[in-house]
Design an enzyme around this catalytic site. Structure first.
Site: not given
Length: 371
Positions: A136, A263, A300
């Site tokens: 990620c 994040h 996400h």
């Protein structure tokens, strides 16, 4: 070595870059019912989907190609006249196509799992296209590689991309770690339930810092770390090391950071760890940054997430407004002392920190300022 961001094109469940930023400022989420897989079997009922009306297989290739085409048109560079390399960061590559094949779909050559064909077709004349699969934080890692290529003189410009599409196998994984399906991503909220996936693609163009053309922003530096602390759990020391690496490479004081685009996955482990790292690195040095995060609105976006944050960062710098953390109602106790954006805030930051962390402790932190 700093670089100039001359173009940035984005696609999320909320639309293009301008549409996504407007939705963020309005506190609007792009969440909807799950469109892929069986919710009961997956224990996942919602997602943040891009719906382009086409087949699911190779959707990521279509999205990143479209963003790349638009970014090159925006910056006006011709790869046939200027040495340009393309780097594509991803967490899953074309896993959705593999899933389709495994359940009776058409076979395809293995090289289509990468994005070389799609990006070359969209941007003729590219010298090389490299796909980097690095969880990620992949978008942040290709951004760091782009900075290196420019610093070493190995490219005159770099097309930096990030992309991922929702896949059923990833949905199954996130459904295994919660008792009940998550109804929305709530970054830094005391009542957060976990993460949900979001489709996303980004393409940005970087040129050397001494380039005379117009720019959206200046990429001051990207710091990296790989702490290998755990397969999935984040580690504060590794995250903090990436933050300090970015500051050291950029020659900046931690107190100069006045906005963090976090994040912020809305998970039990990430949000406390990220809060503590911000406190240790920035607040302990005298900083008091405003903290926002986008995943409550976009989900996400995996390998695209770092570059989504950079796109949001330059828009904050250009427009003097910072969007709220969509879904944040009651800040988590571990975030005590941090200034989370709970409403759209009039603010013109000087230095923005963009965070991206991945499984296995692969962390990337980028510093962005006005050109």
């Amino acid at each position: 070595m700093p670089a100039r961001l001359t173009a940035s094109q984005l696609r999320t469940c909320l639309g293009d870059g301008a549409e996504t930023f407007a939705a963020l400022l309005a506190g609007r989420s792009g969440i909807g019912p799950l469109r892929h897989g069986e919710p009961t079997a997956l224990n996942v009922a919602h997602g943040y989907h891009v719906d382009d009306g086409a087949a699911r297989a190779f959707a990521a290739s279509r999205w990143v190609a479209d963003c790349a085409r638009r970014a090159i048109a925006d910056c006006g560079l011709d790869p046939r006249r200027r040495r340009m390399v393309a780097l594509v960061g991803t967490g899953l590559r074309e896993l959705a196509a593999v899933e389709a094949y495994a359940t009776g779909g058409a076979a395809f050559p293995a090289h289509r799992l990468h994005f070389g064909d799609a990006v070359r077709a969209a941007v003729p004349g590219l010298q090389e296209v490299v796909t980097v699969s690095n969880a990620c934080s992949a978008g942040g890692h290709v951004l760091a590689l782009a900075e290196d290529l420019l610093m070493l003189g190995d490219a005159d410009a770099v097309l930096v991309c990030g992309v991922d599409a929702t896949t059923e196998s990833m949905l199954a994984m996130i459904g295994r770690v919660v008792d009940h399906p998550t109804d929305a991503v709530r970054p830094f909220d005391a009542d957060r339930q976990g993460v949900l996936l979001g489709d996303g693609a980004v393409a940005a163009v970087l040129v050397p810092d001494d380039d005379a053309g117009p720019a959206l922003a200046r990429i001051v530096a990207t710091g990296l770390s790989c702490d290998a602390h755990h397969e999935t759990a984040p580690a504060v020391p590794g995250i903090a090391r990436a933050m300090r690496d970015a500051l050291a490479r950029g020659g900046r004081n931690p107190a100069e950071v006045d906005l963090v685009v976090a994040h912020g996955t809305g998970t039990a482990l990430n949000d406390p760890a990220e809060s503590e790292a911000i406190r240790q690195v920035l607040v302990a040095a005298g900083g008091d940054p405003l903290v926002t995060a986008v995943k409550g609105a976009t989900g996400h976006t995996s390998g695209a997430a770092a570059l989504v944050n950079v796109d949001v960062a330059w828009r904050c710098l250009a427009g003097g407004r910072v969007p709220p953390v969509v879904g944040l109602r009651r800040p988590l106790p571990e975030g005590a002392g941090l200034r989370f954006a709970t409403t759209a805030t009039a603010s013109t930051p000087r230095l923005v920190q963009c965070d991206a962390f991945g499984f296995g402790g692969v962390n990337a932190v980028t510093l962005v300022e006005a050109p």
